[in-house]
Design a protein around this motif. Structure first.
Motif, PDB file in Angstrom:
ATOM      1  N   ASP A  27       0.822  -1.208   0.000  1.00  0.00           N
ATOM      2  CA  ASP A  27       0.000   0.000   0.000  1.00  0.00           C
ATOM      3  C   ASP A  27       0.858   1.260   0.000  1.00  0.00           C
ATOM      4  O   ASP A  27       0.467   2.290  -0.534  1.00  0.00           O
ATOM      5  CB  ASP A  27      -0.924   0.013   1.216  1.00  0.00           C
ATOM      6  N   GLU A  28       2.044   1.165   0.614  1.00  0.00           N
ATOM      7  CA  GLU A  28       2.964   2.311   0.675  1.00  0.00           C
ATOM      8  C   GLU A  28       4.370   1.777   0.461  1.00  0.00           C
ATOM      9  O   GLU A  28       5.205   1.805   1.378  1.00  0.00           O
ATOM     10  CB  GLU A  28       2.837   3.040   2.007  1.00  0.00           C
ATOM     11  N   ALA A  29       4.663   1.283  -0.714  1.00  0.00           N
ATOM     12  CA  ALA A  29       5.952   0.651  -0.993  1.00  0.00           C
ATOM     13  C   ALA A  29       7.104   1.644  -0.877  1.00  0.00           C
ATOM     14  O   ALA A  29       7.015   2.770  -1.376  1.00  0.00           O
ATOM     15  CB  ALA A  29       5.934   0.038  -2.388  1.00  0.00           C
ATOM     16  N   ASP A  30       8.160   1.216  -0.205  1.00  0.00           N
ATOM     17  CA  ASP A  30       9.376   2.014  -0.066  1.00  0.00           C
ATOM     18  C   ASP A  30      10.332   1.590  -1.178  1.00  0.00           C
ATOM     19  O   ASP A  30      11.094   0.632  -1.031  1.00  0.00           O
ATOM     20  CB  ASP A  30       9.998   1.777   1.312  1.00  0.00           C
ATOM     21  N   TYR A  31      10.297   2.300  -2.292  1.00  0.00           N
ATOM     22  CA  TYR A  31      11.093   1.906  -3.451  1.00  0.00           C
ATOM     23  C   TYR A  31      12.580   2.133  -3.243  1.00  0.00           C
ATOM     24  O   TYR A  31      13.398   1.504  -3.919  1.00  0.00           O
ATOM     25  CB  TYR A  31      10.619   2.662  -4.694  1.00  0.00           C
ATOM     26  N   SER A  32      12.947   3.010  -2.325  1.00  0.00           N
ATOM     27  CA  SER A  32      14.372   3.215  -2.066  1.00  0.00           C
ATOM     28  C   SER A  32      14.957   2.034  -1.305  1.00  0.00           C
ATOM     29  O   SER A  32      16.110   1.658  -1.516  1.00  0.00           O
ATOM     30  CB  SER A  32      14.583   4.504  -1.261  1.00  0.00           C
ATOM     31  N   ARG A  33      14.171   1.427  -0.448  1.00  0.00           N
ATOM     32  CA  ARG A  33      14.628   0.278   0.331  1.00  0.00           C
ATOM     33  C   ARG A  33      14.402  -1.030  -0.419  1.00  0.00           C
ATOM     34  O   ARG A  33      15.208  -1.954  -0.320  1.00  0.00           O
ATOM     35  CB  ARG A  33      13.907   0.236   1.674  1.00  0.00           C
ATOM     36  N   PHE A  34      13.305  -1.108  -1.179  1.00  0.00           N
ATOM     37  CA  PHE A  34      12.957  -2.326  -1.911  1.00  0.00           C
ATOM     38  C   PHE A  34      12.783  -1.991  -3.397  1.00  0.00           C
ATOM     39  O   PHE A  34      11.661  -1.993  -3.919  1.00  0.00           O
ATOM     40  CB  PHE A  34      11.669  -2.934  -1.359  1.00  0.00           C
ATOM     41  N   PRO A  35      13.855  -1.686  -4.107  1.00  0.00           N
ATOM     42  CA  PRO A  35      13.720  -1.205  -5.494  1.00  0.00           C
ATOM     43  C   PRO A  35      13.130  -2.226  -6.461  1.00  0.00           C
ATOM     44  O   PRO A  35      12.443  -1.856  -7.408  1.00  0.00           O
ATOM     45  CB  PRO A  35      15.167  -0.852  -5.885  1.00  0.00           C
ATOM     46  N   LEU A  36      13.372  -3.521  -6.234  1.00  0.00           N
ATOM     47  CA  LEU A  36      12.901  -4.528  -7.183  1.00  0.00           C
ATOM     48  C   LEU A  36      11.397  -4.740  -7.137  1.00  0.00           C
ATOM     49  O   LEU A  36      10.834  -5.392  -8.022  1.00  0.00           O
ATOM     50  CB  LEU A  36      13.616  -5.861  -6.931  1.00  0.00           C
ATOM     51  N   ILE A  37      10.719  -4.191  -6.123  1.00  0.00           N
ATOM     52  CA  ILE A  37       9.267  -4.364  -6.043  1.00  0.00           C
ATOM     53  C   ILE A  37       8.582  -3.708  -7.240  1.00  0.00           C
ATOM     54  O   ILE A  37       7.476  -4.093  -7.635  1.00  0.00           O
ATOM     55  CB  ILE A  37       8.711  -3.778  -4.727  1.00  0.00           C
ATOM     56  N   ALA A  38       9.251  -2.719  -7.851  1.00  0.00           N
ATOM     57  CA  ALA A  38       8.669  -2.027  -8.999  1.00  0.00           C
ATOM     58  C   ALA A  38       8.503  -2.955 -10.205  1.00  0.00           C
ATOM     59  O   ALA A  38       7.690  -2.685 -11.093  1.00  0.00           O
ATOM     60  CB  ALA A  38       9.542  -0.833  -9.387  1.00  0.00           C
ATOM     61  N   LYS A  39       9.245  -4.077 -10.223  1.00  0.00           N
ATOM     62  CA  LYS A  39       9.162  -5.006 -11.351  1.00  0.00           C
ATOM     63  C   LYS A  39       8.194  -6.159 -11.103  1.00  0.00           C
ATOM     64  O   LYS A  39       7.983  -6.984 -11.992  1.00  0.00           O
ATOM     65  CB  LYS A  39      10.555  -5.567 -11.649  1.00  0.00           C
ATOM     66  N   VAL A  40       7.629  -6.229  -9.916  1.00  0.00           N
ATOM     67  CA  VAL A  40       6.746  -7.340  -9.576  1.00  0.00           C
ATOM     68  C   VAL A  40       5.363  -7.118 -10.166  1.00  0.00           C
ATOM     69  O   VAL A  40       4.801  -6.023 -10.073  1.00  0.00           O
ATOM     70  CB  VAL A  40       6.652  -7.514  -8.045  1.00  0.00           C
ATOM     71  N   ARG A  41       4.813  -8.145 -10.772  1.00  0.00           N
ATOM     72  CA  ARG A  41       3.468  -8.094 -11.326  1.00  0.00           C
ATOM     73  C   ARG A  41       2.683  -9.300 -10.824  1.00  0.00           C
ATOM     74  O   ARG A  41       3.246 -10.364 -10.562  1.00  0.00           O
ATOM     75  CB  ARG A  41       3.495  -8.091 -12.855  1.00  0.00           C
ATOM     76  N   GLY A  42       1.386  -9.138 -10.688  1.00  0.00           N
ATOM     77  CA  GLY A  42       0.551 -10.231 -10.207  1.00  0.00           C
ATOM     78  C   GLY A  42      -0.786 -10.268 -10.897  1.00  0.00           C
ATOM     79  O   GLY A  42      -1.018  -9.540 -11.878  1.00  0.00           O
ATOM     80  N   GLU A  43      -1.661 -11.103 -10.377  1.00  0.00           N
ATOM     81  CA  GLU A  43      -3.012 -11.249 -10.912  1.00  0.00           C
ATOM     82  C   GLU A  43      -3.998 -10.787  -9.846  1.00  0.00           C
ATOM     83  O   GLU A  43      -3.974 -11.292  -8.721  1.00  0.00           O
ATOM     84  CB  GLU A  43      -3.299 -12.702 -11.288  1.00  0.00           C
ATOM     85  N   ALA A  44      -4.869  -9.817 -10.167  1.00  0.00           N
ATOM     86  CA  ALA A  44      -5.813  -9.259  -9.195  1.00  0.00           C
ATOM     87  C   ALA A  44      -7.229  -9.728  -9.491  1.00  0.00           C
ATOM     88  O   ALA A  44      -7.601  -9.960 -10.647  1.00  0.00           O
ATOM     89  CB  ALA A  44      -5.752  -7.732  -9.205  1.00  0.00           C
TER      90      ALA A  44
END
Length: 389
Positions: free
Chosen positions: A65-82
């Motif tokens: 809900d509030e991703a910390d892209y500086s700490r977890f940069p690879l989360i920006a590449k994650v994709r899923g099924e909603a």
């Protein structure tokens, strides 16, 4: 026959409750939820799971809900099924898939049915997560939670010679552990098919020679890249339950209490007004949503805890940047750091803990104890018999 059936049922239950080897059906009963499913292939490429020795093992450190892209940069590449599930819908969650949930109704409830995978082979994605957890658990058990990341890096970079004394038993043990980790990775990861060009030209074939594709399977040599991904951004010591830590589970529980209190008209949570046994003792400032964001802000592996609604979280965050204290219905206090329950033991239960343990078991808790007090001659069940006067 009855004993065999009971044994089979126990084995099935054990398989179904193994977080690394079960599938689940999410049966929506009340309300609506938005569910995001993420393949376990992303486990070490963007989801940053908590270490296996951490109390939040099985959850992601990333708050989606509030991703910390500086700490977890690879989360920006994650994709899923909603998917949005409504009453009567059934959602299938495959083995090892991560689940992030968000309530879309004031109240929502779902029934989870877990099914063991039995003798079926793992999928490529679930194999990645299973192998990662296996090698991490092996190193953590051997070296301890604080040193596990260091030795995982040593294995990944093949630096045993710089850190190990082969003249000692401990040194030889670490060398053996390093080789086992590499073998487990190479043998456990899914087989990758590689297309290579094989020359068909022979001596004297000239410029007209052609090539044809040749498929082969790659197994060995994958351990280094995989282990580097496994420790990237994770397995660091965490400030677990220190003075500044705010437990996301306690914050979620407080949010639900505040929301229910507001719905029942028992006073405003932001003013910290006490209302009976279940009211707010005092809001010293809201805890906010920090940490891993579990329940209502986090991600869980293999079909996990249900998320809370955004409204409840905002009520907690609206109180400020301090901490809160809520009175629990049965007594005790809930804060962002702890949940303190009243001591309801009788004098006998305080003196002889096994009586209290038995009481907890009757209430449905799974508790264990070592009955040392029966060695006390004053104990009603003293194993040495009655003391002669």
């Amino acid at each position: 026959a009855a004993a065999a059936a009971a044994a089979a049922a126990a084995a099935a239950f054990a398989a179904a409750t193994n977080s690394g080897s079960y599938e689940s059906l999410q049966c929506q009963v009340v309300g609506r939820r938005r569910v995001l499913l993420v393949s376990p292939e992303h486990s070490y490429k963007g989801l940053y799971p908590y270490p296996v020795a951490h109390p939040y093992d099985g959850y992601s450190m990333v708050d989606l809900d509030e991703a910390d892209y500086s700490r977890f940069p690879l989360i920006a590449k994650v994709r899923g099924e909603a998917a949005v599930v409504e009453p009567g819908d059934v959602l299938f969650v495959p083995d090892g898939w991560w689940r992030h949930e968000h309530g879309l109704s004031p109240e929502h409830a779902a029934l989870e049915i877990r099914m063991g995978t039995g003798g079926r082979p793992r999928t490529a994605g679930s194999a990645v997560l299973a192998v990662g957890r296996t090698v991490e658990d092996r190193v953590t058990r051997a070296e301890g939670p604080r040193e596990a990341r260091h030795w995982m890096r040593v294995v990944a970079e093949a630096e045993e010679a710089d850190w190990v004394d082969l003249g000692t038993v401990a040194g030889q043990r670490r060398v053996d552990m390093a080789q086992m980790v590499r073998d487990e990775v190479d043998e456990g990861l899914p087989v990758v098919a590689v297309v290579a060009a094989a020359g068909a030209a022979k001596s004297g074939a000239g410029a007209g020679a052609h090539t044809h594709p040749h498929r082969h399977h790659r197994r060995r040599g994958r351990w280094q890249a995989f282990l580097r991904e496994l420790i990237d951004g994770r397995m660091e010591p965490t400030p677990w339950l220190n003075a500044n830590f705010k437990d996301p589970l306690f914050i979620s529980e407080a949010a639900a209490m505040m929301k229910k209190q507001a719905a029942l008209g028992q006073g405003s949570a932001s003013k910290g007004a006490a209302s009976g046994a279940s009211g707010v003792v005092g809001v010293l400032g809201g805890g906010g949503i920090e940490g891993g964001g579990i329940e209502g802000g986090g991600v869980e592996g293999g079909g996990g805890a249900e998320g809370g609604s955004g409204d409840g979280r905002s009520m907690v965050a609206a109180a400020g940047e301090g901490s809160f204290a809520l009175a629990l219905p049965g007594g005790g206090v809930l804060t962002a750091q702890s949940k303190i329950l009243p001591d309801t033991r009788t004098h006998t239960e305080q003196k002889y803990p096994e009586f209290y343990v038995e009481k907890l078991r009757q209430e449905g808790y799974d508790v264990r104890h070592t009955p040392m007090s029966v060695l006390n001659p004053e104990h009603p069940q003293f194993i040495g018999g009655k003391v002669k006067k």
